[in-house]
Design a protein around this motif. Structure first.
Motif, PDB file in Angstrom:
ATOM      1  N   ASP A 193       0.995  -1.304   0.162  1.00  0.00           N
ATOM      2  CA  ASP A 193      -0.041   0.145  -0.143  1.00  0.00           C
ATOM      3  C   ASP A 193       0.910   1.169   0.115  1.00  0.00           C
ATOM      4  O   ASP A 193       0.340   2.477   0.412  1.00  0.00           O
ATOM      5  CB  ASP A 193      -1.019  -0.015   1.120  1.00  0.00           C
ATOM      6  CG  ASP A 193      -1.910  -1.001   1.191  1.00  0.00           C
ATOM      7  OD1 ASP A 193      -2.477  -1.503   0.077  1.00  0.00           O
ATOM      8  OD2 ASP A 193      -2.454  -1.519   2.157  1.00  0.00           O
ATOM      9  N   GLU A 194       2.096   1.251  -0.088  1.00  0.00           N
ATOM     10  CA  GLU A 194       2.899   2.337  -0.688  1.00  0.00           C
ATOM     11  C   GLU A 194       2.905   2.651  -2.171  1.00  0.00           C
ATOM     12  O   GLU A 194       2.627   2.242  -2.955  1.00  0.00           O
ATOM     13  CB  GLU A 194       4.551   2.117  -0.060  1.00  0.00           C
ATOM     14  CG  GLU A 194       4.489   1.498   1.509  1.00  0.00           C
ATOM     15  CD  GLU A 194       4.160   2.863   2.221  1.00  0.00           C
ATOM     16  OE1 GLU A 194       4.705   4.017   2.086  1.00  0.00           O
ATOM     17  OE2 GLU A 194       3.592   2.549   3.178  1.00  0.00           O
ATOM     18  N   ALA A 243       4.159   7.407 -10.189  1.00  0.00           N
ATOM     19  CA  ALA A 243       2.973   6.592 -11.008  1.00  0.00           C
ATOM     20  C   ALA A 243       1.793   6.699 -10.386  1.00  0.00           C
ATOM     21  O   ALA A 243       1.799   6.685  -9.205  1.00  0.00           O
ATOM     22  CB  ALA A 243       3.689   5.146 -11.322  1.00  0.00           C
ATOM     23  N   GLU A 244       0.640   6.649 -11.145  1.00  0.00           N
ATOM     24  CA  GLU A 244      -0.572   6.457 -10.699  1.00  0.00           C
ATOM     25  C   GLU A 244      -1.238   5.215 -11.300  1.00  0.00           C
ATOM     26  O   GLU A 244      -1.027   4.780 -12.258  1.00  0.00           O
ATOM     27  CB  GLU A 244      -1.296   7.649 -11.046  1.00  0.00           C
ATOM     28  CG  GLU A 244      -2.915   7.746 -10.857  1.00  0.00           C
ATOM     29  CD  GLU A 244      -3.856   8.826 -11.453  1.00  0.00           C
ATOM     30  OE1 GLU A 244      -5.023   8.748 -11.625  1.00  0.00           O
ATOM     31  OE2 GLU A 244      -3.176   9.588 -12.485  1.00  0.00           O
ATOM     32  N   ILE A 245      -1.772   4.511 -10.295  1.00  0.00           N
ATOM     33  CA  ILE A 245      -2.508   3.195 -10.692  1.00  0.00           C
ATOM     34  C   ILE A 245      -4.069   3.334 -11.100  1.00  0.00           C
ATOM     35  O   ILE A 245      -4.594   3.861 -10.087  1.00  0.00           O
ATOM     36  CB  ILE A 245      -2.474   2.209  -9.786  1.00  0.00           C
ATOM     37  CG1 ILE A 245      -0.863   1.993  -9.413  1.00  0.00           C
ATOM     38  CG2 ILE A 245      -2.959   0.818 -10.094  1.00  0.00           C
ATOM     39  CD1 ILE A 245      -0.507   0.892  -8.408  1.00  0.00           C
ATOM     40  N   GLN A 246      -4.508   3.152 -12.236  1.00  0.00           N
ATOM     41  CA  GLN A 246      -5.827   2.975 -12.423  1.00  0.00           C
ATOM     42  C   GLN A 246      -6.397   1.689 -13.175  1.00  0.00           C
ATOM     43  O   GLN A 246      -5.675   1.425 -14.175  1.00  0.00           O
ATOM     44  CB  GLN A 246      -6.205   4.383 -13.529  1.00  0.00           C
ATOM     45  CG  GLN A 246      -5.943   5.611 -13.052  1.00  0.00           C
ATOM     46  CD  GLN A 246      -6.380   6.685 -13.933  1.00  0.00           C
ATOM     47  OE1 GLN A 246      -6.831   6.143 -15.132  1.00  0.00           O
ATOM     48  NE2 GLN A 246      -6.195   7.756 -13.541  1.00  0.00           N
ATOM     49  N   ASN A 279      -4.302 -10.860  -7.032  1.00  0.00           N
ATOM     50  CA  ASN A 279      -4.102 -11.932  -6.409  1.00  0.00           C
ATOM     51  C   ASN A 279      -2.817 -11.954  -5.486  1.00  0.00           C
ATOM     52  O   ASN A 279      -2.474 -13.074  -4.815  1.00  0.00           O
ATOM     53  CB  ASN A 279      -3.996 -13.163  -7.364  1.00  0.00           C
ATOM     54  CG  ASN A 279      -5.328 -13.391  -8.128  1.00  0.00           C
ATOM     55  OD1 ASN A 279      -6.331 -13.488  -7.469  1.00  0.00           O
ATOM     56  ND2 ASN A 279      -5.324 -13.638  -9.270  1.00  0.00           N
ATOM     57  N   GLY A 280      -2.178 -11.001  -5.465  1.00  0.00           N
ATOM     58  CA  GLY A 280      -0.936 -10.754  -4.788  1.00  0.00           C
ATOM     59  C   GLY A 280       0.110 -11.428  -5.467  1.00  0.00           C
ATOM     60  O   GLY A 280       1.519 -11.493  -4.990  1.00  0.00           O
ATOM     61  N   TRP A 281       0.278 -11.783  -6.942  1.00  0.00           N
ATOM     62  CA  TRP A 281       1.278 -12.312  -7.633  1.00  0.00           C
ATOM     63  C   TRP A 281       1.967 -11.059  -8.236  1.00  0.00           C
ATOM     64  O   TRP A 281       1.773 -10.130  -8.798  1.00  0.00           O
ATOM     65  CB  TRP A 281       0.917 -12.841  -8.825  1.00  0.00           C
ATOM     66  CG  TRP A 281       0.339 -14.322  -8.429  1.00  0.00           C
ATOM     67  CD1 TRP A 281      -0.361 -14.703  -7.327  1.00  0.00           C
ATOM     68  CD2 TRP A 281       0.523 -15.519  -9.019  1.00  0.00           C
ATOM     69  NE1 TRP A 281      -0.707 -15.871  -7.386  1.00  0.00           N
ATOM     70  CE2 TRP A 281      -0.080 -16.594  -8.340  1.00  0.00           C
ATOM     71  CE3 TRP A 281       1.315 -15.847 -10.309  1.00  0.00           C
ATOM     72  CZ2 TRP A 281       0.018 -17.930  -8.798  1.00  0.00           C
ATOM     73  CZ3 TRP A 281       1.426 -17.183 -10.532  1.00  0.00           C
ATOM     74  CH2 TRP A 281       0.609 -18.379 -10.089  1.00  0.00           C
TER      75      TRP A 281
END
Length: 713
Positions: free
Chosen positions: A635-636, A655-658, A690-692
């Motif tokens: 979550d960083e 960066a921004e995640i969308q 899924n954490g992969w």
């Protein structure tokens, strides 16, 4: 040896009354006082060039000892002789040829062709080879109509001075021509190549066998002219407690004396065949339902029976690689509970362990001899128990356990792993010889920069007590294939999981050629051109070359069909090349197999994969496959994402995640390249839902994933 022959001849006399004449090839005189005469025709290999005492050490002399007093074997070899009548030293112009005709042999064994690879011969007169050979055969037939055997040539190895300039290619062309001659002239065909091709240690000059090599030739000729192959036996891959691949015909094969009828019973079905002139037999059965228990009974003759019990049918996988695949379950993180619960009669383990580890020790003469004779791997099929599982591959066991839990069929795992081994050791010799990028790895491998210096130094330590310049080692190119994989060839399997590369990370460009050759080599060996081949990407550690190597592995997963890559960079250790989080790696392999091969719902197809990169409206947009969304594992903010412009200099960016995209504000900068996790020990934190983890990568902009697709080929 004489006693063995006496016992054999007694059995032969009983059998001969009930089989057609000459099934075994040998013609015994009616007068017991006469000897069966055997003429060995050939070149320097037949003559015994290079042997200390050729009169008693050459293959004809050793053949005489094998056959015994009822035979008279004569050596008519002439060093340097060619089969071609226009060659630089035609055999038909030698004194030995004249003497061989005068000998009036009952059996003639011809081994010619090696010297025809000379550039004075094959390039000029190749079109005359078949006719010349047939005429040579006919000249012996006109004499007194003996039994005639011609031989596939003994090997010429890579150390031969003309190997790459012509000998390699011409050798195989001549082998094909010899087989054609045998068909045309209806002679016997003895294969001297196969039993020696995995033994370069017996050929100091790459051409002439030593005493042991001459003995192998003698034994091979003996078996073929007598039909005595030592009786019935199954190939060594077939054992009690084994698992056979479901939904595939069950093929059993092995050796028996020539002409013997072999009968096998499996799952209520009975099949029979006759062992051919080379003693080979093979029987194919309909696929049996998954489960068991099954029994295999094979018999030949009156008193030869093999019985195998406790056989299962299910899914069979090979687990191969170097030390991280070899890493035992008992040493893995959080393994104690897994080991304690490892009892499962429907999970079977074949752990082919080396007789010695390539640790920093000097090997003694007993080990060195076994290594040379390819007796390196040992192991039998076992039911999964805490003891057996504890010493099995942690990755392999975790993979198989997850298949068992979700497929409800038996699972068999075959482990072939050697700590420190380079990829070249897993590839078959002929592939290495004919690959223009790999052939040079064979030459002087102990001082060859294609092989990582650590591997060469460790091998030197292990071999310090030998004076044999040809001494072999598991790190040698082709060795693991010849000592381990070759024994499994033809045994149907579901696929391979592979963890290797640490010993090749110094040369990523070389690996880019070597790894596809490995995959093709194994698919050919198992006769499965689309066999799934899943591999682990190297994890993270403070070794400078690893970012480049991991990226080559990423590219290989895209370019080789039916491969998948498991990312492990999030499970690395900055100081230890053997991170302990192995159960997670095995489970990632299993997720991919359950989804892609077995179509079980609810399992990940794999990790998030970079699909495209474009620059548009002041932003660089990265889009990922296998990701409903991209996120960070902690979550960083996104770490270790860098871009470079025309100057080629990389700098960190935010960066921004969308959703399944990452957006970078490029403003007025023309971004030419982008990379992520480009550090030996990566702390990159991008994952899917899924954490992969996302694989570390470096690509140019724009970028579009191009993955091999069978439908387009």
């Amino acid at each position: 040896m004489r006693k063995r022959f006496a016992v054999w001849i007694a059995g032969w006399l009983l059998l001969v009354l009930s089989i057609p004449q000459n099934v075994f090839g040998v013609s015994f005189p009616q007068n017991g006082s006469e000897k069966t005469k055997v003429a060995c025709v050939g070149n320097s290999v037949t003559r015994g060039y290079g042997l200390l005492f050729p009169e008693k050490d050459s293959y004809p002399a050793q053949l005489q000892e094998l056959l015994g007093q009822g035979f008279e074997v004569e050596n008519f070899g002439h060093s340097g002789a060619t089969l071609l009548s226009k060659g630089h030293r035609p055999y038909i112009e030698t004194l030995e040829y004249s003497e061989a005709l005068k000998f009036e042999a009952d059996i003639v064994v011809i081994h010619l062709g090696l010297n025809d690879t000379d550039p004075r011969n094959w390039p000029n007169f190749r079109d005359e080879f078949i006719r010349d050979y047939m005429q040579l055969v006919e000249s012996f037939r006109k004499n007194n109509n003996p039994e005639i055997y011609i031989c596939r040539m003994s090997p010429i190895f890579h150390g031969h001075p003309r190997f790459k300039s012509g000998t390699r290619d011409w050798f195989w062309q001549i082998q094909d021509a010899i087989e054609q001659v045998a068909q045309n002239s209806k002679t016997g065909l003895i294969d001297l190549h196969e039993p020696l091709y995995s033994r370069p240690d017996l050929f100091a000059d790459a051409l002439h066998p030593n005493l042991e090599g001459a003995g192998i030739i003698a034994q091979t000729v003996y078996e073929n002219i007598t039909g005595d192959f030592g009786g019935l036996r199954l190939a060594q891959v077939f054992m009690n407690h084994m698992v056979l691949q479901q939904n595939s015909p069950h093929v059993f094969f092995g050796k028996a004396n020539a002409g013997e009828t072999v009968t096998a019973t499996f799952n209520g079905e009975v099949q029979t065949c006759v062992a051919n002139a080379s003693g080979d037999w093979k029987l194919t059965f309909r696929p049996a339902p998954a489960g068991g228990l099954y029994q295999l009974e094979v018999s030949a003759g009156k008193n030869q029976t093999i019985l195998l019990d406790d056989i299962l049918v299910g899914e069979v996988w090979i687990c191969a690689g170097q030390s991280n695949m070899e890493f035992e379950l008992k040493h893995a993180a959080s393994a104690s509970a897994v080991v304690s619960a490892a009892s499962d009669e429907n999970l079977r383990l074949l752990n082919k362990k080396g007789i010695v580890r390539p640790d920093n020790t000097k090997w003694d003469s007993t080990v060195l001899e076994k290594v040379n004779r390819l007796h390196f791997f040992e192991g039998e099929w076992k039911k999964s128990t805490p003891d057996a599982a504890a010493e099995f591959s942690a990755i392999g066991y975790s993979f198989g356990k997850m298949l068992r839990e979700n497929l409800d069929v038996p699972v068999g795992l075959i482990q072939i792993s050697v700590g420190g081994a380079p990829v070249e050791a897993f590839i078959d010799r002929k592939t290495l010889e004919f690959d223009p990028h790999l052939v040079d790895v064979l030459n002087n491998w102990k001082h060859n920069d294609f092989i990582q210096d650590w591997c060469r130094q460790r091998a030197a330590t292990n071999l310090e007590l030998t004076e044999n310049k040809q001494q072999r080692h598991p790190f040698e190119p082709a060795y693991i294939y010849e000592a381990g994989v070759q024994s499994l060839a033809g045994f149907p399997v579901a696929g391979v999981i592979f963890y290797q590369g640490e010993s090749n990370a110094h040369n990523a460009a070389h690996y880019q050629n070597a790894f596809p050759a490995l995959v093709q080599s194994w698919r050919t060996a198992f006769n499965q051109p689309e066999m799934p081949f899943y591999f682990a990407q190297l994890s993270s550690i403070n070794r400078p070359s690893w970012p480049y190597f991991r990226d080559v592995q990423r590219q290989l997963a895209q370019s080789i069909p039916n491969t998948e890559m498991v990312v492990t960079s999030d499970l690395g250790d900055s100081l230890d090349v053997h991170p302990r989080q192995k159960i997670e790696v095995g489970e990632r392999f299993a997720n991919i197999a359950l989804s892609n091969i077995y179509n079980v719902e609810g399992f990940a197809e794999g990790g998030p994969e970079l699909n495209s990169v474009i620059q548009k409206n002041g932003k660089v947009i990265l889009t990922f496959l296998n990701a409903g969304r991209i996120e960070t594992s902690d979550d960083e903010p996104v770490r270790e994402l860098e871009v470079a412009g025309r100057d080629g200099l990389f700098s960190n960016v935010k960066a921004e995640i969308q959703g399944n995209q990452i957006l970078i504000n490029s403003k007025d900068m023309a971004v030419k390249s982008i990379r992520y996790g480009w550090k030996p020990f990566s702390r990159g934190n991008l994952v899917n839902e899924n954490g992969w983890p996302v694989s570390t990568f470096r690509v140019d902009v724009p970028y579009q994933l191009k993955k091999y697709n069978y439908e387009n080929h």
